[in-house]
Design a protein around this motif. Sequence first.
Motif, PDB file in Angstrom:
ATOM      1  N   GLY A  13      38.535  44.097  43.397  1.00 55.38           N
ATOM      2  CA  GLY A  13      39.310  44.818  44.401  1.00 55.38           C
ATOM      3  C   GLY A  13      38.653  46.006  44.764  1.00 55.38           C
ATOM      4  O   GLY A  13      39.565  46.896  45.272  1.00 55.38           O
ATOM      5  N   ALA A  15      37.034  46.994  47.533  1.00 56.26           N
ATOM      6  CA  ALA A  15      36.459  47.206  48.887  1.00 56.26           C
ATOM      7  C   ALA A  15      37.419  48.484  49.514  1.00 56.26           C
ATOM      8  O   ALA A  15      37.355  48.659  50.494  1.00 56.26           O
ATOM      9  CB  ALA A  15      36.639  46.155  49.460  1.00 56.26           C
ATOM     10  N   GLY A  16      38.687  48.678  48.611  1.00 52.57           N
ATOM     11  CA  GLY A  16      39.659  49.721  49.437  1.00 52.57           C
ATOM     12  C   GLY A  16      40.370  50.399  48.302  1.00 52.57           C
ATOM     13  O   GLY A  16      40.484  49.916  46.986  1.00 52.57           O
ATOM     14  N   GLY A  17      41.466  51.093  48.811  1.00 50.84           N
ATOM     15  CA  GLY A  17      42.527  51.665  47.755  1.00 50.84           C
ATOM     16  C   GLY A  17      41.897  52.169  46.414  1.00 50.84           C
ATOM     17  O   GLY A  17      41.004  53.046  46.518  1.00 50.84           O
ATOM     18  N   GLN A  18      42.825  51.935  45.453  1.00 48.54           N
ATOM     19  CA  GLN A  18      42.439  52.571  43.957  1.00 48.54           C
ATOM     20  C   GLN A  18      40.866  52.067  43.675  1.00 48.54           C
ATOM     21  O   GLN A  18      40.377  52.698  42.821  1.00 48.54           O
ATOM     22  CB  GLN A  18      43.511  52.026  43.161  1.00 48.54           C
ATOM     23  CG  GLN A  18      44.595  52.641  43.600  1.00 48.54           C
ATOM     24  CD  GLN A  18      45.864  52.327  42.576  1.00 48.54           C
ATOM     25  OE1 GLN A  18      47.017  52.876  42.724  1.00 48.54           O
ATOM     26  NE2 GLN A  18      45.698  51.513  41.617  1.00 48.54           N
ATOM     27  N   ASP A  37      34.932  41.901  45.514  1.00 47.61           N
ATOM     28  CA  ASP A  37      36.335  42.073  46.554  1.00 47.61           C
ATOM     29  C   ASP A  37      36.223  40.685  47.413  1.00 47.61           C
ATOM     30  O   ASP A  37      35.069  40.164  47.659  1.00 47.61           O
ATOM     31  CB  ASP A  37      36.159  43.270  47.493  1.00 47.61           C
ATOM     32  CG  ASP A  37      37.830  43.639  48.019  1.00 47.61           C
ATOM     33  OD1 ASP A  37      38.656  44.558  47.240  1.00 47.61           O
ATOM     34  OD2 ASP A  37      38.645  42.840  48.576  1.00 47.61           O
ATOM     35  N   ASP A  63      36.540  35.955  44.641  1.00 43.40           N
ATOM     36  CA  ASP A  63      38.113  35.806  44.665  1.00 43.40           C
ATOM     37  C   ASP A  63      38.410  35.785  43.401  1.00 43.40           C
ATOM     38  O   ASP A  63      37.941  34.795  42.546  1.00 43.40           O
ATOM     39  CB  ASP A  63      38.470  34.522  45.467  1.00 43.40           C
ATOM     40  CG  ASP A  63      39.974  34.390  45.456  1.00 43.40           C
ATOM     41  OD1 ASP A  63      40.818  35.042  44.538  1.00 43.40           O
ATOM     42  OD2 ASP A  63      40.443  33.315  45.829  1.00 43.40           O
ATOM     43  N   VAL A  64      39.253  36.747  42.869  1.00 44.50           N
ATOM     44  CA  VAL A  64      39.405  36.763  41.162  1.00 44.50           C
ATOM     45  C   VAL A  64      40.256  35.563  40.667  1.00 44.50           C
ATOM     46  O   VAL A  64      40.431  35.271  39.464  1.00 44.50           O
ATOM     47  CB  VAL A  64      40.251  38.095  40.840  1.00 44.50           C
ATOM     48  CG1 VAL A  64      39.163  39.132  40.923  1.00 44.50           C
ATOM     49  CG2 VAL A  64      41.414  38.258  41.413  1.00 44.50           C
ATOM     50  N   ALA A  91      41.893  44.365  41.133  1.00 43.91           N
ATOM     51  CA  ALA A  91      42.281  43.563  42.449  1.00 43.91           C
ATOM     52  C   ALA A  91      43.794  42.850  42.151  1.00 43.91           C
ATOM     53  O   ALA A  91      43.954  42.531  41.169  1.00 43.91           O
ATOM     54  CB  ALA A  91      41.279  42.247  42.411  1.00 43.91           C
ATOM     55  N   ARG A 109      50.197  31.946  45.001  1.00 42.95           N
ATOM     56  CA  ARG A 109      48.757  32.759  45.118  1.00 42.95           C
ATOM     57  C   ARG A 109      49.004  34.144  44.459  1.00 42.95           C
ATOM     58  O   ARG A 109      48.226  34.773  43.845  1.00 42.95           O
ATOM     59  CB  ARG A 109      48.743  32.918  46.564  1.00 42.95           C
ATOM     60  CG  ARG A 109      47.711  33.855  47.187  1.00 42.95           C
ATOM     61  CD  ARG A 109      46.117  33.412  46.800  1.00 42.95           C
ATOM     62  NE  ARG A 109      45.110  34.264  47.043  1.00 42.95           N
ATOM     63  CZ  ARG A 109      43.976  34.013  46.802  1.00 42.95           C
ATOM     64  NH1 ARG A 109      43.313  33.230  45.871  1.00 42.95           N
ATOM     65  NH2 ARG A 109      43.089  34.936  47.054  1.00 42.95           N
ATOM     66  N   VAL A 113      46.182  35.454  41.623  1.00 44.66           N
ATOM     67  CA  VAL A 113      45.693  36.686  41.770  1.00 44.66           C
ATOM     68  C   VAL A 113      45.926  37.720  40.511  1.00 44.66           C
ATOM     69  O   VAL A 113      44.990  38.178  39.842  1.00 44.66           O
ATOM     70  CB  VAL A 113      45.614  37.246  43.004  1.00 44.66           C
ATOM     71  CG1 VAL A 113      44.958  38.602  43.100  1.00 44.66           C
ATOM     72  CG2 VAL A 113      45.022  36.140  44.156  1.00 44.66           C
TER      73      VAL A 113
HETATM   74  N1  LIG Z   1      49.027  51.710  45.134  1.00 41.84           N
HETATM   75  C1  LIG Z   1      50.283  51.415  44.350  1.00 41.84           C
HETATM   76  O1  LIG Z   1      51.035  52.307  44.288  1.00 41.84           O
HETATM   77  C2  LIG Z   1      50.275  50.727  43.047  1.00 41.84           C
HETATM   78  C3  LIG Z   1      51.057  50.509  41.987  1.00 41.84           C
HETATM   79  C4  LIG Z   1      51.185  49.710  41.042  1.00 41.84           C
HETATM   80  C5  LIG Z   1      50.143  48.698  40.882  1.00 41.84           C
HETATM   81  N2  LIG Z   1      49.116  48.832  41.800  1.00 41.84           N
HETATM   82  C6  LIG Z   1      48.035  47.684  41.776  1.00 41.84           C
HETATM   83  O2  LIG Z   1      46.847  48.475  41.579  1.00 41.84           O
HETATM   84  C7  LIG Z   1      45.683  47.510  42.109  1.00 41.84           C
HETATM   85  C8  LIG Z   1      45.080  48.451  43.198  1.00 41.84           C
HETATM   86  O3  LIG Z   1      46.219  48.903  44.212  1.00 41.84           O
HETATM   87  P1  LIG Z   1      45.768  49.438  45.749  1.00 41.84           P
HETATM   88  O4  LIG Z   1      47.093  50.088  46.264  1.00 41.84           O
HETATM   89  O5  LIG Z   1      44.422  50.333  45.913  1.00 41.84           O
HETATM   90  O6  LIG Z   1      45.936  48.117  46.574  1.00 41.84           O
HETATM   91  P2  LIG Z   1      44.912  47.625  47.900  1.00 41.84           P
HETATM   92  O7  LIG Z   1      45.734  46.525  48.548  1.00 41.84           O
HETATM   93  O8  LIG Z   1      44.617  48.784  48.741  1.00 41.84           O
HETATM   94  O9  LIG Z   1      43.512  47.141  47.461  1.00 41.84           O
HETATM   95  C9  LIG Z   1      43.531  46.000  46.513  1.00 41.84           C
HETATM   96  C10 LIG Z   1      41.867  45.486  46.906  1.00 41.84           C
HETATM   97  O10 LIG Z   1      41.953  44.270  46.211  1.00 41.84           O
HETATM   98  C11 LIG Z   1      41.428  43.144  47.007  1.00 41.84           C
HETATM   99  N3  LIG Z   1      41.812  41.813  46.848  1.00 41.84           N
HETATM  100  C12 LIG Z   1      42.978  41.378  47.135  1.00 41.84           C
HETATM  101  N4  LIG Z   1      42.888  39.888  46.420  1.00 41.84           N
HETATM  102  C13 LIG Z   1      41.832  39.849  45.859  1.00 41.84           C
HETATM  103  C14 LIG Z   1      41.273  38.712  45.209  1.00 41.84           C
HETATM  104  N5  LIG Z   1      41.715  37.232  45.114  1.00 41.84           N
HETATM  105  N6  LIG Z   1      39.883  38.796  44.664  1.00 41.84           N
HETATM  106  C15 LIG Z   1      39.121  40.037  45.062  1.00 41.84           C
HETATM  107  N7  LIG Z   1      39.866  40.989  45.449  1.00 41.84           N
HETATM  108  C16 LIG Z   1      41.110  40.975  45.808  1.00 41.84           C
HETATM  109  C17 LIG Z   1      41.810  43.461  48.160  1.00 41.84           C
HETATM  110  O11 LIG Z   1      40.758  42.867  49.325  1.00 41.84           O
HETATM  111  C18 LIG Z   1      41.627  45.010  48.442  1.00 41.84           C
HETATM  112  O12 LIG Z   1      40.435  45.624  48.669  1.00 41.84           O
HETATM  113  C19 LIG Z   1      46.655  46.695  42.661  1.00 41.84           C
HETATM  114  O13 LIG Z   1      46.295  45.455  41.633  1.00 41.84           O
HETATM  115  C20 LIG Z   1      47.827  46.688  42.615  1.00 41.84           C
HETATM  116  O14 LIG Z   1      48.822  45.683  42.521  1.00 41.84           O
HETATM  117  C21 LIG Z   1      49.143  49.656  42.937  1.00 41.84           C
END
Ligand SMILES: NC(=O)c1ccc[n+]([C@@H]2O[C@H](COP(=O)([O-])OP(=O)(O)OC[C@H]3O[C@@H](n4cnc5c(N)ncnc54)[C@H](O)[C@@H]3O)[C@@H](O)[C@H]2O)c1
Length: 121
Positions: A13, A15-18, A37, A63-64, A91, A109, A113
């Motif tokens: 995962g 490609a974006g965010g954390q 991702d 896809d994980v 992810a 789903r 995931v």
């Molecule tokens: N941001 C928060 O406040 C928060 C809080 C608690 C937990 N989390 C967890 O931390 C992780 C990252 O959060 P984030 O905010 O960066 O999320 P995000 O949605 O910004 O990024 C998630 C990434 O995972 C990828 N992804 C989704 N499904 C996938 C799959 N089946 N296989 C491979 N890649 C997949 C998406 O394309 C995306 O790039 C997630 O697991 C989220 O549940 C986040």
Amino acid sequence: MARLTGKVALITGAAGGQGTAEAELFLREEAAVVLTDIDSAAGETLAQRLTRQGGQVVFLRQDVADEASWKEVVATALGHFGGLHILVNNAGTIARQGIVDTTVEAWNRTIAVNLTGACSA
Ligand SMILES: NC(=O)c1ccc[n+]([C@@H]2O[C@H](COP(=O)([O-])OP(=O)(O)OC[C@H]3O[C@@H](n4cnc5c(N)ncnc54)[C@H](O)[C@@H]3O)[C@@H](O)[C@H]2O)c1
């Protein structure tokens, strides 16, 4: 001295965010990084940027929730970098509907995931 010199990390995962933030952090600490991702376009763009910045990076679409994809990802990591030391099971997905509007498919789903996908590694 960097803390991850000589280590290879797999970040799902990414490609974006954390996941992207984690990749940037690991590269600063001199790890080689395998990014995966489901979003190929964003993943490839990220990998190109990080490579231009001097990082040892490879991106794979994954896809994980697809158990078979893990074998391919691990084989690529080993083939590319000769080892694999760190897994960041990042992810994840979230269904934002209330319980009444959440379909069984959306529920399954999310479980596939967030839970099964993390256990398939
Ligand atoms: N941001 C928060 O406040 C928060 C809080 C608690 C937990 N989390 C967890 O931390 C992780 C990252 O959060 P984030 O905010 O960066 O999320 P995000 O949605 O910004 O990024 C998630 C990434 O995972 C990828 N992804 C989704 N499904 C996938 C799959 N089946 N296989 C491979 N890649 C997949 C998406 O394309 C995306 O790039 C997630 O697991 C989220 O549940 C986040």
